[in-house]
Design an enzyme around this catalytic site. Sequence first.
Site, PDB file in Angstrom:
ATOM      1  N   CYS A   9       5.751  20.307 113.807  1.00  0.00           N
ATOM      2  CA  CYS A   9       6.531  20.788 112.667  1.00  0.00           C
ATOM      3  C   CYS A   9       7.129  19.565 111.974  1.00  0.00           C
ATOM      4  CB  CYS A   9       7.578  21.824 113.059  1.00  0.00           C
ATOM      5  SG  CYS A   9       8.961  21.228 114.011  1.00  0.00           S
ATOM      6  N   CYS A  85       4.577  24.865 110.312  1.00  0.00           N
ATOM      7  CA  CYS A  85       5.218  24.960 108.999  1.00  0.00           C
ATOM      8  C   CYS A  85       4.301  24.309 107.965  1.00  0.00           C
ATOM      9  CB  CYS A  85       6.597  24.321 108.996  1.00  0.00           C
ATOM     10  SG  CYS A  85       6.620  22.559 109.274  1.00  0.00           S
ATOM     11  N   CYS A  92       0.455  16.298 107.849  1.00  0.00           N
ATOM     12  CA  CYS A  92      -0.090  15.866 109.132  1.00  0.00           C
ATOM     13  C   CYS A  92      -1.286  14.950 108.904  1.00  0.00           C
ATOM     14  CB  CYS A  92      -0.519  17.086 109.943  1.00  0.00           C
ATOM     15  SG  CYS A  92      -1.019  16.675 111.619  1.00  0.00           S
TER      16      CYS A  92
END
Length: 145
Positions: A9, A85, A92
């Site tokens: 997250c 999320c 990422c």
Amino acid sequence: MKTKVLFICTHNAFRSQMAEGFARALFGDRVEALSAGINPAGLSELAVQVMAEMGIDISDQRSKSIDEILSQHPASEFDLVVTVCSSAREMCPTLPGAKRVIHREIRDMGYGDKTYASPLEEAREIRDNVKQMVIEVVSELVGRV
């Protein structure tokens, strides 16, 4: 060898920390669970509190960056990577070699449309959503709890 799962997250403070704790508590004999954040911000005391209500102690966990995790565990080691999320999914880094990368949106504290009696009540609802998500995605890999 255990199935390796990574939960990501934004801050690795609340949702991904709880996911790591649930995966260890529910599937620890079959799963090695880790969590990380794009911009780690420290473990939430509220997360520790609501997990303790379930009999799961995450107080020894700490907030880690995705870079730290990948420096110790190449992406190719992960059987499953779960972003929890939208910001984590968007920011990422590419995880070449990870066997499966999925997204499961879990609402963060303070962003829902409901009015809660207290932050603790809201945290409990999010915790319960995280637990259900962990059961669903990890069970697909290793079987039911």
